[in-house]
Design a protein around this motif. Structure first.
Motif, PDB file in Angstrom:
ATOM      1  N   PRO A 170     -70.006 -18.621 -51.661  1.00  0.00           N
ATOM      2  CA  PRO A 170     -71.461 -18.786 -51.498  1.00  0.00           C
ATOM      3  C   PRO A 170     -72.064 -19.807 -52.463  1.00  0.00           C
ATOM      4  CG  PRO A 170     -70.865 -16.460 -51.480  1.00  0.00           C
ATOM      5  CD  PRO A 170     -69.645 -17.212 -51.900  1.00  0.00           C
ATOM      6  N   LEU A 171     -71.571 -19.820 -53.712  1.00  0.00           N
ATOM      7  CA  LEU A 171     -72.091 -20.779 -54.683  1.00  0.00           C
ATOM      8  C   LEU A 171     -71.773 -22.209 -54.260  1.00  0.00           C
ATOM      9  CD1 LEU A 171     -73.399 -21.483 -57.375  1.00  0.00           C
ATOM     10  CD2 LEU A 171     -71.181 -21.120 -58.477  1.00  0.00           C
ATOM     11  N   ALA A 172     -70.550 -22.432 -53.781  1.00  0.00           N
ATOM     12  CA  ALA A 172     -70.165 -23.772 -53.318  1.00  0.00           C
ATOM     13  C   ALA A 172     -71.039 -24.204 -52.140  1.00  0.00           C
ATOM     14  CB  ALA A 172     -68.694 -23.783 -52.929  1.00  0.00           C
ATOM     15  N   ALA A 173     -71.306 -23.269 -51.213  1.00  0.00           N
ATOM     16  CA  ALA A 173     -72.158 -23.588 -50.064  1.00  0.00           C
ATOM     17  C   ALA A 173     -73.578 -23.918 -50.526  1.00  0.00           C
ATOM     18  CB  ALA A 173     -72.159 -22.420 -49.084  1.00  0.00           C
ATOM     19  N   LEU A 174     -74.078 -23.173 -51.521  1.00  0.00           N
ATOM     20  CA  LEU A 174     -75.421 -23.431 -52.052  1.00  0.00           C
ATOM     21  C   LEU A 174     -75.493 -24.809 -52.716  1.00  0.00           C
ATOM     22  CD1 LEU A 174     -78.229 -22.112 -52.570  1.00  0.00           C
ATOM     23  CD2 LEU A 174     -77.336 -21.370 -54.785  1.00  0.00           C
ATOM     24  N   LEU A 175     -74.485 -25.142 -53.503  1.00  0.00           N
ATOM     25  CA  LEU A 175     -74.451 -26.463 -54.135  1.00  0.00           C
ATOM     26  C   LEU A 175     -74.399 -27.573 -53.089  1.00  0.00           C
ATOM     27  CD1 LEU A 175     -71.936 -25.749 -57.053  1.00  0.00           C
ATOM     28  CD2 LEU A 175     -74.398 -26.109 -57.250  1.00  0.00           C
ATOM     29  N   ASP A 176     -73.623 -27.351 -52.044  1.00  0.00           N
ATOM     30  CA  ASP A 176     -73.522 -28.339 -50.962  1.00  0.00           C
ATOM     31  C   ASP A 176     -74.882 -28.578 -50.315  1.00  0.00           C
ATOM     32  OD1 ASP A 176     -72.530 -29.905 -48.736  1.00  0.00           O
ATOM     33  OD2 ASP A 176     -72.555 -28.050 -47.566  1.00  0.00           O
ATOM     34  N   GLN A 177     -75.624 -27.508 -50.070  1.00  0.00           N
ATOM     35  CA  GLN A 177     -76.908 -27.624 -49.382  1.00  0.00           C
ATOM     36  C   GLN A 177     -77.966 -28.320 -50.237  1.00  0.00           C
ATOM     37  OE1 GLN A 177     -77.963 -23.668 -48.136  1.00  0.00           O
ATOM     38  NE2 GLN A 177     -76.128 -23.426 -46.877  1.00  0.00           N
ATOM     39  N   HIS A 178     -77.918 -28.131 -51.564  1.00  0.00           N
ATOM     40  CA  HIS A 178     -78.996 -28.639 -52.415  1.00  0.00           C
ATOM     41  C   HIS A 178     -78.616 -29.892 -53.201  1.00  0.00           C
ATOM     42  CE1 HIS A 178     -81.781 -25.270 -51.757  1.00  0.00           C
ATOM     43  NE2 HIS A 178     -80.699 -24.504 -51.728  1.00  0.00           N
ATOM     44  N   TRP A 179     -77.344 -30.042 -53.555  1.00  0.00           N
ATOM     45  CA  TRP A 179     -76.959 -31.182 -54.387  1.00  0.00           C
ATOM     46  C   TRP A 179     -75.777 -31.971 -53.831  1.00  0.00           C
ATOM     47  CZ3 TRP A 179     -78.217 -26.423 -56.788  1.00  0.00           C
ATOM     48  CH2 TRP A 179     -79.421 -26.444 -57.482  1.00  0.00           C
ATOM     49  N   GLY A 180     -75.295 -31.609 -52.673  1.00  0.00           N
ATOM     50  CA  GLY A 180     -74.202 -32.357 -52.055  1.00  0.00           C
ATOM     51  C   GLY A 180     -72.845 -31.722 -52.299  1.00  0.00           C
ATOM     52  N   TRP A 181     -71.920 -31.980 -51.387  1.00  0.00           N
ATOM     53  CA  TRP A 181     -70.621 -31.320 -51.436  1.00  0.00           C
ATOM     54  C   TRP A 181     -69.800 -31.724 -52.657  1.00  0.00           C
ATOM     55  CZ3 TRP A 181     -66.237 -34.349 -51.386  1.00  0.00           C
ATOM     56  CH2 TRP A 181     -66.383 -35.664 -50.958  1.00  0.00           C
ATOM     57  N   ARG A 182     -69.992 -32.946 -53.165  1.00  0.00           N
ATOM     58  CA  ARG A 182     -69.203 -33.381 -54.327  1.00  0.00           C
ATOM     59  C   ARG A 182     -69.499 -32.525 -55.559  1.00  0.00           C
ATOM     60  NH1 ARG A 182     -66.768 -38.397 -53.207  1.00  0.00           N
ATOM     61  NH2 ARG A 182     -67.758 -39.494 -51.463  1.00  0.00           N
ATOM     62  N   THR A 183     -70.726 -32.003 -55.652  1.00  0.00           N
ATOM     63  CA  THR A 183     -71.090 -31.173 -56.802  1.00  0.00           C
ATOM     64  C   THR A 183     -70.178 -29.960 -56.905  1.00  0.00           C
ATOM     65  OG1 THR A 183     -73.388 -31.854 -56.457  1.00  0.00           O
ATOM     66  CG2 THR A 183     -73.005 -29.994 -57.936  1.00  0.00           C
ATOM     67  N   ALA A 184     -69.873 -29.352 -55.770  1.00  0.00           N
ATOM     68  CA  ALA A 184     -68.993 -28.177 -55.769  1.00  0.00           C
ATOM     69  C   ALA A 184     -67.590 -28.554 -56.238  1.00  0.00           C
ATOM     70  CB  ALA A 184     -68.946 -27.569 -54.370  1.00  0.00           C
TER      71      ALA A 184
END
Length: 390
Positions: free
Chosen positions: A145-159
């Motif tokens: 869920p955290l990775a999905a949240l980062l993807d939605q708000h800051w982009g997939w590379r952030t995860a």
């Protein structure tokens, strides 16, 4: 429990978060690399196949090395794969990163469980395995869920970058807090190779593959079942998955406590509970309350059988890295088969309940496979045999 057990759990959390998170960011990856969702799905398959094929081979190559340097080397290899993904500017580069990470994770898993067994001794191996494997359970509850949240708000590379940081922290913890350990004994290694040929070990592998196949035949297609058959709205699905994830953590803690002294009993009861849950869900998926209960039970009685599976393998095949790496390979074969066969059922027009019936059939076969080995278990340690309960 030694602090090393918890550090190994952190490592597994970081690695399995990386493994799972691609499924939570499929649309973003498809758009970023101009590929189809099926191509992004192939990244998941490539990771699983790398675990199956590459992990045991790398473990074989590292068989004579000390545990601590091996763990650090594998973490650095995983970090290389993670950084390759974070900086990927092509689909091929991202695919290569998934292959590197899969190979490194499989070999790390085998060495980590071997080190855990050395740290706690044979009488507590299931409990130690449960704590290490809690990293896997928490990856589905929190990491994905955290990775999905980062993807939605800051982009997939952030995860990808966040997982890389977690791996670096885990590597530093290993350097500072994990004991060096002894160099693997040559005589014990030869004994380990003989144990790999034991029919009882492959019976244990078969059971594990069937258990995980049963779980993922159902779990892979749970979301469309919840919305199209049970009638839940889309907003309720993440909550139900959180319930599932919490149940896996609770179940893993319970089986970790019981599996050392009641290995076969935990597997018997767990498989019967899994079978009953899948049948009940297939029959009652149209009723929301019963469906929610079944989602909890599926999490409680499915993946949490892992500590008992690990304990059974250790008792009949030893706790060496190769036995554990092969075990992980078989588990991933079961996962891949369950998800694939469930999809075949859907493509054949059998409906969204069909994967549940498939999972029930695999669970029944898993329960029957426990009868392939009715011997008492024994633990071979430094030339002596310590009897352990069934």
């Amino acid at each position: 429990m030694p602090i090393a057990i918890y550090i190994l759990g952190l490592c597994i959390f970081a690695e399995t978060t990386s493994e799972f998170m691609v499924a939570g960011m499929m649309p973003s990856l498809a758009a970023a690399f101009h590929v189809s969702l099926a191509d992004v799905g192939n990244l998941v398959s490539a990771y699983a196949l790398s675990i199956v094929a590459g992990g045991p081979l790398l473990t074989l190559w590292l068989r004579g090395a000390r545990r601590k340097p091996t763990l650090l080397g594998l973490l650095l290899l995983f970090l290389l794969g993670q950084l390759t993904g974070a900086m990927a500017d092509s689909y091929a580069q991202l695919l290569a990163s998934r292959v590197i990470c899969g190979v490194a994770e499989s070999a790390f898993f085998g060495v980590a469980l071997a080190l855990a067994a050395e740290q706690v001794g044979p009488q507590r191996i299931a409990r130690a395995a449960a704590l290490v494997l809690n990293g896997l359970m928490l990856a589905s509850v929190a990491g994905l869920p955290l990775a999905a949240l980062l993807d939605q708000h800051w982009g997939w590379r952030t995860a990808f970058w966040l997982v890389a940081v977690l791996v670096l922290l885990a590597a530093a913890a290993i350097v500072l807090l994990v004991p060096a350990g002894d160099k693997p004994d040559a005589g014990r290694m030869r004994e380990g190779w003989r144990e790999l040929a034991a029919p009882a070990l492959w019976a244990a592998y078969l059971s594990s593959g069937l258990i995980i196949g049963a779980v993922f035949a159902a779990f892979t297609y749970l979301a469309p079942l919840l919305t199209r058959v049970s009638g839940f709205n889309a907003g309720a699905v993440p909550l139900l998955f959180a319930v599932y994830g919490a149940a896996t953590v609770l179940g893993n803690m319970l089986t970790g406590r019981l599996a050392d002294s009641h290995t076969r009993g935990v597997l018997n009861l767990g498989l019967l509970a899994l079978l009953a849950t899948l049948v009940l869900l297939a029959l009652c998926a149209q009723w929301r309350t019963l469906t929610a209960v079944c989602v909890f039970l599926l999490g409680f009685a499915g993946l949490p059988l892992n500590p008992a599976m690990v304990a059974r393998v250790a008792r009949v095949g030893g706790s060496g890295p190769m036995a554990n790496s092969l075990h992980m390979a078989v588990v991933n074969l079961g996962l891949t088969f369950g998800a694939w066969a469930g999809g075949v059922c859907l493509e054949a027009g059998l409906g969204l309940r069909a994967p549940l019936w498939l999972g029930a059939a695999l669970a029944l076969l898993g329960w029957l496979s426990l009868r392939l080995d009715r011997r008492g278990y024994s633990w071979q340690a430094t030339g002596s045999s310590v009897g352990l309960p069934r």
